[in-house]
Write a protein that holds these residues in place. Structure first.
Motif, PDB file in Angstrom:
ATOM      1  N   GLY A 189      10.398   1.585 -20.540  1.00 65.17           N
ATOM      2  CA  GLY A 189       9.868   0.166 -20.444  1.00 65.17           C
ATOM      3  C   GLY A 189      10.871  -0.666 -21.258  1.00 65.17           C
ATOM      4  N   PRO A 337       5.324   2.045 -19.071  1.00 65.41           N
ATOM      5  CA  PRO A 337       6.410   1.180 -19.369  1.00 65.41           C
ATOM      6  C   PRO A 337       6.414  -0.206 -18.634  1.00 65.41           C
ATOM      7  N   LEU A 340       5.091  -2.368 -21.187  1.00 66.43           N
ATOM      8  CA  LEU A 340       5.777  -2.705 -22.323  1.00 66.43           C
ATOM      9  C   LEU A 340       7.231  -3.415 -21.543  1.00 66.43           C
TER      10      LEU A 340
END
Length: 403
Positions: A189, A337, A340
């Motif tokens: 991420g 990810p 994020l």
């Protein structure tokens, strides 16, 4: 002892270790000198041939610009001057990062994976750099704009410590230690968010360059109007180049939607352009004339496309590293990810927007640049959506290998 690219500190052997205060002092002075000299040369060209110009005055003016490049505002007769040239800021940060590397090597901390020694080297560089910043503030204040001694010392300490820490944790292998301890989705991420942010900044830089090139005639007229001779005009051009990263960040903010200001009660965004009289600055020759329309509306898709490209790269990486037994888990490993990446890109772009602006006096130009939190919030949402779309589409359209 000479070594590592000509740096006067590092010998590359344990027998060449230097005391920490000496190592930090030499590295900080070298970083300061290599970031100050370009400012002195450029401002020397600008003031070349001007009446009443002295070497001492030019060097003091260069010190003012050097402080400004570190984010230290100058208090002049017309008001505060706080618009930092980000090209100089990047140069100073790079040299301080190298200072952290050199000091860590000099005290024998290379590849030790010791956070304590990395932090020790960074703090030592920060303290030495703070003393240099305070000295510069004193010298500038003797015959130029007023500079807060406390502000200069604190800013240089923070900038020096943080930048040197980046170099120190890398050369001491602390970075590898931290990366191995982070969960895989967090690593992916952060990487995806950084990639998306850099892609968007690159798109903003390209858009800004195209806009300035389109208005090249106006920019050339502005430079010629200064009538400072060839050397002076070259210096003005280099000053404009020093502010080119600011223009790239503003252009990125424009693509995202919040836009930026070029004075109080002004706005430059895709839906509205409201500006008044502007100073004769070449970079401002590329300002849009009005809201986007026609094919210009395609610019609105650029931030989402940047997120989608980052999501595509994320999906390819996850697919390359995944094993067949965990195919059912890959959606979670992929989408977490991607989500994020939005906040990571938002923090990067918001911070860039915040440091790219500042006042140019107490009058109408007291507000110049984008609003950092607005850029960060919009970037977080747009990049998260784009990364999710890109990652999910890549995962769905990629044919699974035959079992």
């Amino acid at each position: 002892v000479r070594g590592d690219g000509g740096h006067p500190l590092y010998s590359g052997t344990s027998r060449g270790r230097a005391p920490l205060p000496v190592a930090a002092g030499v590295a900080a002075c070298w970083a300061a000198l290599t970031s100050y000299l370009p400012v002195a040369i450029v401002l020397g060209l600008v003031q070349l041939g001007a009446d009443g110009t002295t070497v001492t005055g030019t060097l003091r003016t260069a010190l003012s610009g050097w402080l400004l490049g570190h984010g230290v505002p100058l208090h002049t007769e017309t008001g505060p001057l706080g618009l930092a040239p980000l090209a100089l800021t990047v140069l100073a940060l790079w040299r301080l990062t190298r200072a952290g590397v050199h000091v860590s090597r000099a005290i024998g901390a290379r590849d030790t994976r010791s956070p304590r020694r990395a932090l020790l080297a960074a703090v030592a560089v920060g303290v030495a750099y703070a003393l240099l910043g305070a000295l510069a503030a004193v010298l500038v204040g003797t015959g130029g704009p007023n500079v807060s001694l406390i502000r200069a010392g604190a800013t240089f300490a923070a900038v020096g410590t943080l930048a040197a820490l980046v170099g120190a944790v890398r050369i001491t292998a602390v970075t590898r230690l931290l990366v191995t301890r982070l969960p895989g989705p967090v690593r992916d991420g952060v990487r995806t968010g950084l990639v998306a942010g850099l892609l968007l900044l690159g798109a903003g830089a390209g858009a800004a360059g195209l806009a300035v090139a389109t208005g090249g005639g106006d920019a050339a007229d502005m430079i010629g109007a200064y009538r400072t001779g060839v050397a002076g005009q070259a210096g003005i051009t280099l000053v404009s180049v020093a502010y080119a990263p600011n223009a790239a960040v503003w252009s990125t903010s424009y693509l995202l939607g919040p836009g930026f200001a070029v004075g109080t009660d002004t706005a430059v965004r895709t839906s509205e352009v409201s500006v008044g009289a502007l100073p004769a600055v070449p970079l401002l020759a590329g300002l849009p004339r009005g809201p986007v329309d026609g094919f210009g509306a395609l610019l609105l898709a650029v931030p989402v496309l940047a997120g989608m490209v980052a999501g595509w790269l994320l999906a390819r990486r996850v697919a390359r590293l995944a094993v067949p037994e965990r195919a059912a888990q890959r959606w979670a490993e992929l989408l977490a990810p991607a989500v994020l990446a939005g906040p990571v890109a938002g923090v990067v772009l918001g911070a860039a927007a915040a440091v790219s602006g500042g006042p140019l006096g107490a009058g109408r130009l007291s507000q110049v640049g984008p609003v950092g939190w607005q850029v960060g919030a919009v970037a977080a949402g747009v990049i998260a959506v784009g990364a999710l779309l890109g990652a999910a589409a890549t995962r769905a359209l990629t044919r699974r290998p035959a079992q």
